[in-house]
Design an enzyme around this catalytic site. Structure first.
Site, short mmCIF file in Angstrom:
data_model
loop_
_atom_site.label_atom_id
_atom_site.label_comp_id
_atom_site.label_asym_id
_atom_site.label_seq_id
_atom_site.Cartn_x
_atom_site.Cartn_y
_atom_site.Cartn_z
N ASP A 144 0.95 -1.24 -0.04
CA ASP A 144 -0.14 -0.11 0.07
C ASP A 144 0.91 1.18 0.07
O ASP A 144 2.25 1.26 -0.02
CB ASP A 144 -0.89 -0.04 1.34
CG ASP A 144 -2.29 0.49 1.18
OD1 ASP A 144 -2.43 1.32 0.07
OD2 ASP A 144 -3.14 0.42 1.55
N ASP B 38 -10.93 3.00 -2.74
CA ASP B 38 -11.19 1.72 -2.18
C ASP B 38 -12.64 1.11 -2.68
O ASP B 38 -13.43 2.47 -2.55
CB ASP B 38 -11.02 1.73 -0.78
CG ASP B 38 -9.77 1.84 -0.27
OD1 ASP B 38 -8.71 1.66 -1.13
OD2 ASP B 38 -9.51 1.72 0.77
C1 GLA Z 1 -6.04 1.23 1.74
C2 GLA Z 1 -6.28 0.15 0.67
C3 GLA Z 1 -7.16 -0.94 1.11
C4 GLA Z 1 -6.63 -1.46 2.34
C5 GLA Z 1 -6.52 -0.31 3.28
C6 GLA Z 1 -5.85 -1.17 4.76
O1 GLA Z 1 -7.10 2.14 1.98
O2 GLA Z 1 -6.37 0.81 -0.53
O3 GLA Z 1 -7.25 -1.65 0.10
O4 GLA Z 1 -5.72 -2.27 2.07
O5 GLA Z 1 -5.75 0.61 2.99
O6 GLA Z 1 -5.63 -0.15 5.83
#
Ligand code: GLA
Length: 408
Positions: free
Chosen positions: A161, A222
């Site tokens: 990430d 997300d």
């Molecule tokens: C980000 C990523 C998500 C997830 C969260 C975890 O928002 O895009 O897919 O992995 O972090 O904290």
């Protein structure tokens, strides 16, 4: 000649009768498939009050069991992926990452061994910055150590990430971590969040480099448990397809985020739509759902072999939105088999209207760009309807159930 042609509800495959850039790890020749904890289970660390749903080794063991016992593995789902919130807040005295001692008492190697004993593969989550998005230690300053740790645990897939990192450093940092992954000698799929953080920062991602260094990458927000979220993703990929689509191919894929089919937010029709459009987009198929309680009709969507075959088509050409008008969209993807230099196609019809009644969409194959003089065998992938062999001049009529927010 076209042997297996297919249609959907809308998704049709019109079968006829590359651009492979090889990453060093040789993985992801087709988009990865598996189960990923995040969207459904988030950062639930409360194993005391919620032992069955907290992020713990038990949750991943259970999901691995069900992926086998309920037939998901048999149709291609392979990875069991941990996301955020698996770590202790501090590294150990050697600077190594430590899984939460209460929730992963046997450690990650033991969990990976369990997943492998089922014939599945094991994925883990980290972050290029100082911290993960949920505030656990990130890899910055420990790139080599962490790559080695993952290899020593027999990890097969790393999602890296990009929280708490400078987007401008990602052009250097993501390839560097990939280099250390490769250096371990263990093939680990590499999922990057590099472009999405750069896009958020107003930068133009260098996709030439991203394609060379990552097996998959996130471009956009997300996913959340709602149709509005799925629609926003569909719109993003449709509106930006001229930049995005050409970057996909064997070994390297755009990742529009997890499948949320079987959770709380999507209706049956909306779930069919997500599965169909993700297949057209050559998306990784990472289910984020409680497999212990999913209803059979949603499980059937996730296990639809014909749609999975579209997603996993060996040519690896990502599809495009070819029509959008008054709440009706048509998405199309070139697939195998080829015949005399003509592709077969998977075609998805999406009705985003809310006016209640199914919409008739009538279109000739030629209007869809299908011009092979030998014709196409046409099949519906959700309804098991076989339309027989049709010529480019034939008009096909599809009834598409409404599933969206478009109001005419
Ligand atoms: C980000 C990523 C998500 C997830 C969260 C975890 O928002 O895009 O897919 O992995 O972090 O904290």
């Amino acid at each position: 000649m076209c042997q297996t042609c297919q249609t959907f509800a809308g998704i049709l495959v019109l079968c006829l009768i590359n651009s492979a850039f090889l990453l060093e790890n040789g993985l992801a020749r087709t988009p990865p498939m598996g189960w990923l904890a995040w969207e459904r289970f988030r950062c639930n660390t409360d194993c005391k009050n919620d032992p069955d749903n907290c992020i713990s080794e038990n949750l991943f063991r259970t999901m691995a069991d069900i992926v086998i016992s309920e037939g998901y593995a048999a149709v291609g789902y392979e990875y069991i992926n941990v996301d955020d919130c698996w770590l202790e807040k501090e590294r150990n005295n050697y600077g190594q990452l430590v899984p939460d001692r209460q929730r992963f008492p046997r450690g990650m190697k033991s969990l990976a061994d369990y997943v492998h004993s089922k014939g599945l593969k094991f994925g883990i989550y980290e972050d290029f910055g100082n911290y993960t998005c949920a505030g656990y230690p990130g890899v910055l300053g420990y790139l080599r150590t962490d790559a080695q740790t993952f290899a020593s645990w027999d990890v097969d897939y790393v999602k890296l990430d990009g929280c708490y990192a400078h987007p401008s450093e990602m052009d250097r940092g993501y390839p560097e971590f990939g280099f250390y992954l490769n250096q371990t000698g263990r093939a680990m799929m590499y999922s990057c969040s590099w472009p999405v953080y750069q896009i958020y920062a107003g930068m133009q991602p260098n996709f030439t480099s991203i394609i060379e260094h990552c097996n998959l990458w996130r471009n956009f927000d997300d996913i959340q448990d709602s149709w509005a979220s799925v629609e926003s993703i569909i719109d993003y990929y449709g509106n930006n397809q001229d930049v995005i689509v050409a970057n996909a191919g064997p070994g390297h894929w755009n990742d529009p985020d997890m499948l949320i089919i079987g959770n709380f937010g999507l209706s049956y029709e909306q779930s069919k739509a997500q599965m169909a459009i993700w297949a057209i987009m050559a998306a990784p198929l990472l289910m984020s759902v409680d497999l212990r309680s999913i209803r059979p009709e949603y499980k059937a969507i996730l296990q639809n072999k014909k749609i999975i075959a579209v997603d996993q088509d060996p040519l690896g050409i990502q599809g495009r939105r070819i029509y959008k008008h008054k709440g009706i969209e048509i998405w199309s993807r070139p697939i195998t088999p080829l015949y005399q230099n003509y592709f077969s196609y998977a075609v998805a019809f999406l009705n985003r209207r809310t006016d209640g009644t199914p919409s008739d969409v009538a279109v000739t194959l030629k209007e869809l760009g299908l011009t092979s003089p030998t014709g196409y065998r046409v099949e519906d992938l959700y309804e098991d309807v076989d339309y027989g062999v049709l010529s480019p001049q034939t008009k096909i009529k599809v009834k598409v159930n409404p599933s969206g927010k478009y109001t005419y």
